[in-house]
Design an enzyme around this catalytic site. Structure first.
Site, PDB file in Angstrom:
ATOM      1  N   TYR A   6       0.841  -1.197   0.000  1.00  0.00           N
ATOM      2  CA  TYR A   6       0.000   0.000   0.000  1.00  0.00           C
ATOM      3  C   TYR A   6       0.870   1.239   0.000  1.00  0.00           C
ATOM      4  O   TYR A   6       2.093   1.167   0.139  1.00  0.00           O
ATOM      5  CB  TYR A   6      -0.966  -0.011   1.184  1.00  0.00           C
ATOM      6  CG  TYR A   6      -0.327   0.256   2.530  1.00  0.00           C
ATOM      7  CD1 TYR A   6       0.537  -0.669   3.110  1.00  0.00           C
ATOM      8  CD2 TYR A   6      -0.581   1.446   3.220  1.00  0.00           C
ATOM      9  CE1 TYR A   6       1.120  -0.417   4.348  1.00  0.00           C
ATOM     10  CE2 TYR A   6      -0.003   1.698   4.459  1.00  0.00           C
ATOM     11  CZ  TYR A   6       0.844   0.757   5.018  1.00  0.00           C
ATOM     12  OH  TYR A   6       1.426   1.004   6.233  1.00  0.00           O
ATOM     13  N   ARG A  20       8.203   4.888  -4.379  1.00  0.00           N
ATOM     14  CA  ARG A  20       8.189   3.853  -3.335  1.00  0.00           C
ATOM     15  C   ARG A  20       7.162   2.773  -3.663  1.00  0.00           C
ATOM     16  O   ARG A  20       7.394   1.587  -3.436  1.00  0.00           O
ATOM     17  CB  ARG A  20       7.905   4.484  -1.967  1.00  0.00           C
ATOM     18  CG  ARG A  20       7.991   3.459  -0.831  1.00  0.00           C
ATOM     19  CD  ARG A  20       7.920   4.109   0.542  1.00  0.00           C
ATOM     20  NE  ARG A  20       6.624   4.710   0.816  1.00  0.00           N
ATOM     21  CZ  ARG A  20       6.330   5.388   1.922  1.00  0.00           C
ATOM     22  NH1 ARG A  20       7.233   5.547   2.876  1.00  0.00           N
ATOM     23  NH2 ARG A  20       5.132   5.907   2.098  1.00  0.00           N
ATOM     24  N   ARG A  43      -6.556 -20.859  -3.287  1.00  0.00           N
ATOM     25  CA  ARG A  43      -5.587 -20.673  -2.210  1.00  0.00           C
ATOM     26  C   ARG A  43      -4.379 -21.599  -2.343  1.00  0.00           C
ATOM     27  O   ARG A  43      -4.532 -22.811  -2.518  1.00  0.00           O
ATOM     28  CB  ARG A  43      -6.257 -20.897  -0.842  1.00  0.00           C
ATOM     29  CG  ARG A  43      -5.355 -20.499   0.307  1.00  0.00           C
ATOM     30  CD  ARG A  43      -6.024 -20.638   1.663  1.00  0.00           C
ATOM     31  NE  ARG A  43      -5.125 -20.206   2.714  1.00  0.00           N
ATOM     32  CZ  ARG A  43      -4.127 -20.947   3.192  1.00  0.00           C
ATOM     33  NH1 ARG A  43      -3.936 -22.158   2.732  1.00  0.00           N
ATOM     34  NH2 ARG A  43      -3.352 -20.476   4.145  1.00  0.00           N
ATOM     35  N   HIS A  99       0.155 -20.995  -1.377  1.00  0.00           N
ATOM     36  CA  HIS A  99       1.062 -19.923  -0.967  1.00  0.00           C
ATOM     37  C   HIS A  99       1.847 -19.274  -2.108  1.00  0.00           C
ATOM     38  O   HIS A  99       1.950 -18.059  -2.184  1.00  0.00           O
ATOM     39  CB  HIS A  99       2.043 -20.437   0.089  1.00  0.00           C
ATOM     40  CG  HIS A  99       1.411 -20.703   1.426  1.00  0.00           C
ATOM     41  ND1 HIS A  99       0.354 -21.562   1.596  1.00  0.00           N
ATOM     42  CD2 HIS A  99       1.697 -20.222   2.652  1.00  0.00           C
ATOM     43  CE1 HIS A  99       0.009 -21.600   2.869  1.00  0.00           C
ATOM     44  NE2 HIS A  99       0.811 -20.793   3.534  1.00  0.00           N
ATOM     45  N   LYS A 158       6.489  -1.810   1.958  1.00  0.00           N
ATOM     46  CA  LYS A 158       5.279  -1.234   2.563  1.00  0.00           C
ATOM     47  C   LYS A 158       4.131  -2.217   2.386  1.00  0.00           C
ATOM     48  O   LYS A 158       3.210  -2.024   1.582  1.00  0.00           O
ATOM     49  CB  LYS A 158       4.971   0.151   1.966  1.00  0.00           C
ATOM     50  CG  LYS A 158       4.088   0.990   2.896  1.00  0.00           C
ATOM     51  CD  LYS A 158       4.102   2.441   2.487  1.00  0.00           C
ATOM     52  CE  LYS A 158       3.030   3.265   3.208  1.00  0.00           C
ATOM     53  NZ  LYS A 158       3.135   3.268   4.665  1.00  0.00           N
ATOM     54  N   GLU A 218      11.821   1.882  14.541  1.00  0.00           N
ATOM     55  CA  GLU A 218      10.816   2.880  14.158  1.00  0.00           C
ATOM     56  C   GLU A 218       9.565   2.694  14.989  1.00  0.00           C
ATOM     57  O   GLU A 218       9.492   1.799  15.831  1.00  0.00           O
ATOM     58  CB  GLU A 218      10.497   2.761  12.660  1.00  0.00           C
ATOM     59  CG  GLU A 218       9.907   1.408  12.291  1.00  0.00           C
ATOM     60  CD  GLU A 218       9.629   1.237  10.795  1.00  0.00           C
ATOM     61  OE1 GLU A 218       9.633   2.226  10.061  1.00  0.00           O
ATOM     62  OE2 GLU A 218       9.401   0.080  10.397  1.00  0.00           O
ATOM     63  N   LEU A 251      10.817   1.027   7.517  1.00  0.00           N
ATOM     64  CA  LEU A 251      10.258   1.534   6.271  1.00  0.00           C
ATOM     65  C   LEU A 251      10.874   2.914   6.041  1.00  0.00           C
ATOM     66  O   LEU A 251      10.847   3.750   6.950  1.00  0.00           O
ATOM     67  CB  LEU A 251       8.737   1.672   6.359  1.00  0.00           C
ATOM     68  CG  LEU A 251       8.150   2.254   5.075  1.00  0.00           C
ATOM     69  CD1 LEU A 251       8.072   1.182   3.994  1.00  0.00           C
ATOM     70  CD2 LEU A 251       6.786   2.883   5.311  1.00  0.00           C
TER      71      LEU A 251
END
Ligand code: PMP
Length: 319
Positions: free
Chosen positions: A41, A65, A120, A122, A167, A199, A223
């Site tokens: 995101y 980014r 589904r 992985h 992110k 962070e 990040l």
């Protein structure tokens, strides 16, 4: 708790090619974002101006980014920078018309890309189209009172994975840290890994000592906020020495100032940590200088956008 159906006004969002009210936006349960947290995101501020124009701040860096995030997890970027800009502009405009976003409100563009919908399993599925979601909602920046008093933070061991530079929407580690702060009446949790500062749950962390600003170096353990590079630039502009280096827990506790930064917080002073005052227990001079410089940077970028000036680092905006 606010259920989505109660969101009022109901923002207009973009989902996979369509503009729809948020309350009606749906993804299949087999979306890998839901099943695996397999997505990334981005969050970028869009500032409102007296002129009625809205300008994005550092959008070029946010889109770089975003491109890096999808690249790191092997998703083809669904749009180039121009495409993302156009899309964010479209969503913002739709909300000014129908979604209850006032022209004088600052906003946040939230972008999410997941690997898409597949049976589904992985490993990456073949031939799947990424899910693309864009939402533009009002942004309430911290107020003057919060900047004047500063915020209280707590600390905890950083137990997240070692790909914090992506992110990712797999935010459980960050969610637990934000909840830890909430349960302790704190604004943010500052994390330490092996005795070194990393962070916050959703912010970068800076310390000032004897007028020198320091932050953990860019690495896979944090990040890299878009404010990271910005604050580096602002320190140069303000004549503040900046060091990107390892910072011990003892140094954090002995700092004159602690500052947190993010798109939605800009820069905020931390005046208490784990119940003890930070430095003099008041926002300090380094914070004051950076906050003022941050506001100047916003004004400069908005002015450049207003004039339609093309400039590599100070992008013009969107809407
Ligand atoms: N670290 C983490 C874990 C974050 O979630 C954020 C906010 N996105 C940041 C740092 C700060 O990044 P930015 O300055 O781009 O908002």
């Amino acid at each position: 708790m606010t259920a989505v159906s109660e969101v009022s006004p109901d923002p207009i969002v973009y989902l996979n090619g369509e503009l729809v009210p948020l309350s009606e936006a749906r993804v299949p349960v087999l979306d890998r974002g839901f099943i695996f947290g397999d997505g990334i995101y981005e969050v970028a501020p869009l500032y409102a101006h007296a002129s009625g124009r809205r300008t994005a701040f550092r959008l070029k860096q946010h889109l770089t980014r975003l491109a890096r995030s999808v690249g790191k997890i092997g998703i083809a970027n669904p749009f180039d920078d121009a495409g993302w800009r156009e899309l964010i502009g479209r969503v913002a405009e739709a909300n000014e018309t129908d979604g209850g976003l006032r022209a004088d409100q600052d906003a946040i563009a939230y972008i999410q890309v997941t690997r898409g919908v597949a049976k589904r399993g992985h490993a990456f599925p073949a031939g799947v189209k990424p899910t693309v979601f864009v939402m533009v909602t009002p942004l309430s920046l911290p107020g003057a009172a919060q900047r004047a008093s500063g915020v209280a933070c707590v600390s905890a061991e950083d137990r997240r994975w070692l790909n914090c530079d992506i992110k990712s929407v797999s935010l459980l580690g960050n969610v637990l840290m934000a909840q830890y702060a909430a349960e302790n009446d704190a604004f943010e949790t500052l994390q330490f890994r092996d005795g070194l500062l990393t962070e916050g749950s959703s912010s970068n962390v800076w310390i000032a000592k004897d007028g020198v600003l320091a932050a953990p170096p860019r690495s896979n353990k944090i990040l890299e906020g878009i404010r990271y590079g910005l604050i580096e630039e602002l320190t140069a502009e303000c004549g503040i020495r900046f060091e990107a280096r390892d910072i011990t827990e003892a140094e954090v506790r002995a700092a004159d100032e602690i500052i947190v930064s993010s798109a939605t917080k800009e820069v905020l002073p931390v005046t208490r940590l784990d119940g003890a005052p930070v430095g003099a227990g008041q926002p300090g001079a380094v914070f004051a200088a950076l906050y003022a410089a941050y506001q100047r940077a916003k004004a400069a970028e908005a002015a450049a956008a207003q004039e339609g000036v093309e400039n590599e680092s100070r992008e013009r905006l969107t809407v």
